[in-house]
Each structure stands twice: as C-alpha cells, then as structure tokens.
Design a protein around this motif. Structure first.
Motif, PDB file in Angstrom:
ATOM      1  N   TYR A 445       0.818  -1.207   0.000  1.00  0.00           N
ATOM      2  CA  TYR A 445       0.000   0.000   0.000  1.00  0.00           C
ATOM      3  C   TYR A 445       0.855   1.262   0.000  1.00  0.00           C
ATOM      4  N   ASN A 446       2.183   1.082  -0.160  1.00  0.00           N
ATOM      5  CA  ASN A 446       3.125   2.208  -0.170  1.00  0.00           C
ATOM      6  C   ASN A 446       3.155   2.948   1.165  1.00  0.00           C
ATOM      7  N   ILE A 447       3.037   2.195   2.251  1.00  0.00           N
ATOM      8  CA  ILE A 447       3.120   2.753   3.603  1.00  0.00           C
ATOM      9  C   ILE A 447       4.299   2.085   4.303  1.00  0.00           C
ATOM     10  N   GLY A 448       5.168   2.887   4.895  1.00  0.00           N
ATOM     11  CA  GLY A 448       6.392   2.364   5.468  1.00  0.00           C
ATOM     12  C   GLY A 448       6.359   2.227   6.977  1.00  0.00           C
ATOM     13  N   ASP A 449       7.186   1.324   7.478  1.00  0.00           N
ATOM     14  CA  ASP A 449       7.419   1.146   8.919  1.00  0.00           C
ATOM     15  C   ASP A 449       6.160   0.770   9.693  1.00  0.00           C
ATOM     16  N   LEU A 450       5.205   0.115   9.047  1.00  0.00           N
ATOM     17  CA  LEU A 450       4.067  -0.394   9.814  1.00  0.00           C
ATOM     18  C   LEU A 450       4.516  -1.560  10.687  1.00  0.00           C
ATOM     19  N   LEU A 451       5.425  -2.347  10.174  1.00  0.00           N
ATOM     20  CA  LEU A 451       6.110  -3.342  10.992  1.00  0.00           C
ATOM     21  C   LEU A 451       7.528  -2.851  11.224  1.00  0.00           C
ATOM     22  N   GLY A 452       7.958  -2.833  12.471  1.00  0.00           N
ATOM     23  CA  GLY A 452       9.328  -2.500  12.783  1.00  0.00           C
ATOM     24  C   GLY A 452       9.618  -1.009  12.860  1.00  0.00           C
ATOM     25  N   ASN A 453      10.857  -0.714  13.170  1.00  0.00           N
ATOM     26  CA  ASN A 453      11.417   0.626  13.388  1.00  0.00           C
ATOM     27  C   ASN A 453      10.903   1.232  14.689  1.00  0.00           C
ATOM     28  N   VAL A 454       9.600   1.587  14.771  1.00  0.00           N
ATOM     29  CA  VAL A 454       9.033   2.038  16.047  1.00  0.00           C
ATOM     30  C   VAL A 454       7.626   1.467  16.196  1.00  0.00           C
ATOM     31  N   TRP A 455       7.237   1.221  17.431  1.00  0.00           N
ATOM     32  CA  TRP A 455       5.847   0.884  17.709  1.00  0.00           C
ATOM     33  C   TRP A 455       4.971   2.091  17.366  1.00  0.00           C
ATOM     34  N   ASP A 456       3.828   1.845  16.761  1.00  0.00           N
ATOM     35  CA  ASP A 456       2.872   2.914  16.446  1.00  0.00           C
ATOM     36  C   ASP A 456       1.844   3.041  17.568  1.00  0.00           C
ATOM     37  N   ILE A 457       1.616   4.259  18.038  1.00  0.00           N
ATOM     38  CA  ILE A 457       0.546   4.494  19.003  1.00  0.00           C
ATOM     39  C   ILE A 457      -0.780   4.539  18.235  1.00  0.00           C
ATOM     40  N   CYS A 458      -1.676   3.615  18.555  1.00  0.00           N
ATOM     41  CA  CYS A 458      -3.016   3.572  17.969  1.00  0.00           C
ATOM     42  C   CYS A 458      -4.038   3.694  19.095  1.00  0.00           C
ATOM     43  N   VAL A 459      -5.311   3.656  18.745  1.00  0.00           N
ATOM     44  CA  VAL A 459      -6.364   3.685  19.763  1.00  0.00           C
ATOM     45  C   VAL A 459      -7.309   2.522  19.523  1.00  0.00           C
ATOM     46  N   ASP A 460      -7.835   1.962  20.611  1.00  0.00           N
ATOM     47  CA  ASP A 460      -8.801   0.877  20.482  1.00  0.00           C
ATOM     48  C   ASP A 460     -10.214   1.435  20.438  1.00  0.00           C
ATOM     49  N   ASP A 461     -11.213   0.548  20.508  1.00  0.00           N
ATOM     50  CA  ASP A 461     -12.608   0.972  20.382  1.00  0.00           C
ATOM     51  C   ASP A 461     -13.054   1.900  21.509  1.00  0.00           C
ATOM     52  N   THR A 462     -12.344   1.848  22.634  1.00  0.00           N
ATOM     53  CA  THR A 462     -12.705   2.711  23.766  1.00  0.00           C
ATOM     54  C   THR A 462     -11.934   4.026  23.758  1.00  0.00           C
ATOM     55  N   GLY A 463     -10.997   4.179  22.813  1.00  0.00           N
ATOM     56  CA  GLY A 463     -10.172   5.381  22.772  1.00  0.00           C
ATOM     57  C   GLY A 463      -8.888   5.268  23.564  1.00  0.00           C
ATOM     58  N   ALA A 464      -8.613   4.109  24.119  1.00  0.00           N
ATOM     59  CA  ALA A 464      -7.391   3.909  24.906  1.00  0.00           C
ATOM     60  C   ALA A 464      -6.211   3.612  23.986  1.00  0.00           C
ATOM     61  N   PRO A 465      -4.989   3.961  24.405  1.00  0.00           N
ATOM     62  CA  PRO A 465      -3.825   3.734  23.550  1.00  0.00           C
ATOM     63  C   PRO A 465      -3.441   2.260  23.464  1.00  0.00           C
ATOM     64  N   VAL A 466      -3.058   1.835  22.279  1.00  0.00           N
ATOM     65  CA  VAL A 466      -2.563   0.489  22.021  1.00  0.00           C
ATOM     66  C   VAL A 466      -1.366   0.623  21.095  1.00  0.00           C
ATOM     67  N   LEU A 467      -0.320  -0.149  21.330  1.00  0.00           N
ATOM     68  CA  LEU A 467       0.878  -0.099  20.498  1.00  0.00           C
ATOM     69  C   LEU A 467       0.855  -1.258  19.510  1.00  0.00           C
ATOM     70  N   ARG A 468       1.173  -0.959  18.243  1.00  0.00           N
ATOM     71  CA  ARG A 468       1.183  -1.987  17.201  1.00  0.00           C
ATOM     72  C   ARG A 468       2.458  -1.897  16.370  1.00  0.00           C
ATOM     73  N   GLY A 469       2.871  -3.036  15.821  1.00  0.00           N
ATOM     74  CA  GLY A 469       3.885  -3.071  14.786  1.00  0.00           C
ATOM     75  C   GLY A 469       5.292  -3.427  15.192  1.00  0.00           C
ATOM     76  N   GLY A 470       5.603  -3.420  16.485  1.00  0.00           N
ATOM     77  CA  GLY A 470       6.964  -3.724  16.880  1.00  0.00           C
ATOM     78  C   GLY A 470       7.926  -2.593  16.559  1.00  0.00           C
ATOM     79  N   ALA A 471       9.198  -2.797  16.894  1.00  0.00           N
ATOM     80  CA  ALA A 471      10.211  -1.759  16.728  1.00  0.00           C
ATOM     81  C   ALA A 471      11.525  -2.387  16.294  1.00  0.00           C
ATOM     82  N   TYR A 472      12.539  -1.555  16.203  1.00  0.00           N
ATOM     83  CA  TYR A 472      13.850  -2.016  15.757  1.00  0.00           C
ATOM     84  C   TYR A 472      14.445  -3.073  16.674  1.00  0.00           C
ATOM     85  N   ASP A 473      14.010  -3.122  17.928  1.00  0.00           N
ATOM     86  CA  ASP A 473      14.553  -4.080  18.887  1.00  0.00           C
ATOM     87  C   ASP A 473      13.581  -5.212  19.202  1.00  0.00           C
TER      88      ASP A 473
END
Length: 503
Positions: A445-473
């Motif tokens: 989809y031409n989107i970078g670093d969805l997996l790896g490099n840094v965890w992405d801060i997302c939100v769940d159905d309640t609006g709470a933060p959830v981290l996805r994708g993993g990071a460089y380590d």
C-alpha cells in the motif's frame, strides 16, 4: 541542482504505449497519450527534449523495451524518464506488477514484462554504475501502485546510487484499476497530466516540481471522482523539475510557495471531498510559518489513502512522524507547554522520559528524518490535532483496525512473513537500530514502517492507547503483538506514532 530544470541535452526519455492486444481489451486512448506526450516533451515551452533523445515505443516487443531502456539509461547523465501506458497485470503468486505487451495473456504472466526488470536497469544501467542523477518513472496502468515498493528504496541502494533520487508516479494504488473513459481522447490519468502541461497551472512557479505536479493531478482527479494517483520519491526527488509551467509566475523559483503562503511549505495531501457532497477542493495555502533550516522544510505528514470498504477510505501517515516534524510543532508558541522541560515539569501528560536526548528544541544530531520517539499518547494526539489544523485536514491517531488493514495491505495468509522476506522490516533480526523513515521499502500500500522501526501508538474501540507493529529491537515473533502502555503518559524510546484522518 534540486529545483532547477532538468537539462534536456543530457536527459533521455522512453515512452512506451500498448494500445492493441490479441488477448486483452484494446485501449485506443493510449496511442493518443503517447503522441501528445511526445509533442509536449519536445516543446521548448514545456521541456525541449530533442527527437533523438526521446524514444517512442508503440506496440513493442519485450526485448525492444529492455534494450531501449538500457541504452537510454546508460546515456542519460542528468534525468532519465520512463513512461508506460497500457494494461497492468499482477502475478498470481508473487503479486508483482507486470506491464502488458501486445501478445500478453492475462493468465500467463511470462508473456508480459516484469516491472522489476525495468527497475533493475534503471538502478544500474551500465556496468554497475548508474549515470542519470535523477530518475522519473510514470506508469499509467491498472495496479501501477505496486511499483512504489521497488525503485531505489532502502536496502536496494548501494553507495552512489541515490545522488538525488528517483520519483515514481503511478495512475492508481496497488489495489486499483486505472481508467480509460469511453469517448475521451486520453486515459483519465494521462489526460490530466497532458492538460496540466499544455495549459500550465496558474499560481504555481515557473517550473513545476514533480511533487507539485502530483498535488495538481491528485486534486484534479479527486474532483472528478477518478482513481487517485500515488507517488514515491527518494531524497530530493520530489523537487525534480521536468517541465516549465506555461501559466507560471514570472521570476518564481521551482520551490517557491504559492501566493499568500508566506514562505510556508505546501500541503502534501489534498483536502478530502466535502461531507455535504459538494465538489472536492484543494487545501488552502498554509499560514506563515518560520522555517529555520532545510530540515524543517518537510514538516508536514505525508498521507496515503487506505480503503476500509469499497466506499469508505481513510488517510494514514505514509511514515511515522519524524523528529524534525515534531520540532515544528514545538516551535509554535501555542505549544510551548509541550516543550521538554515544561512538559516534564508539569508531569500531567508525560513522564520523565519524554523526549529524552533533546536539549530544549534541539533533537540529537542527525535524527531529523528518524521517527520521533519517547512521546506520550497525549503528546501524539496534540501533534495530530495541530498538524491537521495547519493542513486543513482533521487528523488524529489511527485506530487499531485501520492500522491492521493497512499493514495487511490486501494480502491473505502470513503476510508479515512476506514483508520480512522482502526486507521491509527494521527489527531485531535486521538493522536493529532506529532508522530514518523511508530507509526500508514500504508495503504494497506504499506505507512504510508499519512493521518494525518504532511501535505505532493507535487507539482501540474505547479510545485507549494500544501499540502496534513492533520496533527495531523487537524479535520477529513479536512484531504482530498488541501492547498497552503502562499508563497513557508513558514515553518509551522505541515508540512513535503516525497520523490518520477521515477522508
């Protein structure tokens, strides 16, 4: 030099068009595309490319295409331009883009030309030494966005290749078909390109950069509810100028802002269609912004379109927000309370690890293009809201569902293994250190670093933060985990974020 017109005397172009097929539907408009583009490239008011420096291939064989592109790429010392119009095919096993030729069969990929073959020639055209300082690829075919994960990206680069970069412009995303409207002289995408070159763009500078051209194409096609173009560029490739602007402002440089912009960088994404069903509009020029150095010139999130359903799309940041982009946020006096010392002293929205390594408004040397890390959930939300106001597009953090859909990129099965095998993931088993955005190839989809490099801060159905994708380590086995921060104000050195928005 970036921003100067590519020298036609040291450049080459290859225009490839296949309009008649034995096993596929004919596309008569392609012949018109090729003819008019050749005229415009040769017009001194547009570029002035001499006949001997522009090869036109109509109904070519595979070998003719490869030989012609090889010779042109080896000869060009300034800019190499490759254009293709015709049917695009997708290999059923590899998912690679193939460019259809007159005798191509839709169920026999070997009868078409792999885009990867052309990419390899452009990457290293003569004895392993690239000659053209700049490369521009324009693809007008179905599924053409699949090409965006290849040309001159990340691990494919060797020292000396990316002198200034490569710009890839495609008629569609990797999941969309192109359009040849019945009764129209040209295909939808190339027709708009021809119109812009023929008439020029009022309010733009005397030279049209590829980034500016992409913005104009996007706005024009969006207004007609037609497939949206996509782009990929490396280093300063967006500043490549192939064309003069026939309606350009006299004396304006190629990278000058629009009138009223006050020196602010231009918006990188178009305004979405109005909710009330009215026509789409371009985003208005940004208000004046102090840009202290070149590193700040890309201080705005670049957005990609992701289809949630057949009728619903969202914007998603093509990359995580960078140190330089976050510093632009901190420089705004209205955001003084988010500066490191002030935010840590208040202690309400961040912890003591917030922006660790920064000194005032200065981030660690050399980190301008790296994802910003050690930011909290509230800080990330504040940045998204601020950037959205400046761009005229309501931005927020992505939902877990949006992130997952973009990461899967329309694939079935163990798609993450494909990303790892393709070298798209910065994790413990690859580079294992924080890398600049765009260093690793993007997904389909031409989107970078969805997996790896840094965890992405997302939100769940309640609006709470959830981290996805993993990071460089992160080990490979844990890249698809969902993590919850210990608290909303937690700031970790391997956690960043990207923006999203409803389109």
């Amino acid at each position: 030099m970036a921003g100067a017109l590519s020298d036609p005397s040291r450049s080459r172009a290859v225009l490839i068009g296949t309009d008649a097929y034995t096993e596929l539907d004919d596309i008569p408009a392609v012949a018109n595309n090729i003819g008019r583009l050749r005229e415009l490239l040769g017009d001194p008011a547009v570029w002035g490319l001499a006949d001997e420096r522009c090869s036109v291939l109509r109904q070519p064989s595979r070998q003719t295409v490869l030989d012609t592109v090889f010779d042109a790429a080896a000869e060009a010392t300034d800019t190499m331009v490759l254009y293709y119009a015709g049917h695009g095919l997708v290999h059923p096993q590899s998912g690679e883009l193939h460019l259809a030729l007159p005798g191509s069969h839709p169920d026999r990929p070997h009868t078409a030309l792999r885009y990867e073959e052309l990419r390899s020639i452009l990457l290293s055209p003569a004895g392993g030494r690239p000659s053209a300082r700049r490369k521009v690829v324009i693809l007008d075919c179905c599924w053409s966005g699949l090409a965006l994960g290849g040309l001159m990206h990340g691990g494919d680069l060797v020292p000396g290749v990316a002198v200034e970069g490569a710009f890839v412009l495609t008629a569609t995303a990797g999941t969309r078909q192109a359009l040849a409207p019945p009764g129209e002289t040209y295909t939808a995408f190339t027709g708009e390109l021809i119109r812009l070159l023929d008439a020029g763009v009022p309010g733009r500078p005397a030279l049209l950069s590829m980034s500016a051209l992409f913005e104009e194409l996007t706005a024009a096609l969006l207004a007609k509810s037609r497939p949206q173009p996509q782009q990929s560029n490396r280093n300063s490739a967006g500043q490549i100028c192939l064309f003069r602007n026939r309606a350009g402002e006299a004396g304006a440089g190629a990278d000058a802002p629009r009138a009223g912009g006050g020196g602010a960088p231009e918006v990188v994404a178009p305004r979405a269609t109005e909710r009330a069903g009215g026509p789409a509009r371009r985003t208005a020029p940004l208000p004046p912004v102090a840009v202290p150095d070149e590193e700040e010139a890309s201080s705005w999130p670049e957005l990609a379109t992701v289809a949630l359903t057949e009728t619903t799309t969202v914007w998603l940041g093509r990359y995580p927000v960078t140190h330089a982009q976050f510093r632009a946020f901190l420089r705004d006096p209205d955001n003084a309370h988010w500066r490191p010392e002030a935010a840590r002293a208040a202690g309400t929205h961040v912890d003591d690890n917030y922006l660790r390594g920064w000194r005032g408004l200065d981030f660690p040397v050399g980190r301008g293009g790296h994802p910003v890390v050690a930011v909290s959930f509230p800080a990330a939300r504040a940045y998204a809201a601020w950037a959205g106001r400046r761009l005229g597009v309501a931005l927020r953090l992505p939902t877990v569902a949006e992130w997952a859909l973009a990461a899967r990129a329309g694939r079935k099965g163990e798609w993450w293994r494909e990303d790892i095998a393709a070298g798209r993931v910065n994790f413990r088993g690859s580079h294992a250190a924080l890398a600049p955005v765009g260093e690793f190839p993007p997904n389909p989809y031409n989107i970078g670093d969805l997996l790896g490099n840094v965890w992405d801060i997302c939100v769940d159905d309640t609006g709470a933060p959830v981290l996805r994708g993993g990071a460089y380590d992160t080990p490979a086995a844990r890249l698809r985990e969902e993590l919850s921060p210990r608290s909303p104000v937690e700031c970790r050195g391997n956690v960043g974020f990207r923006c999203a928005g409803d389109s």
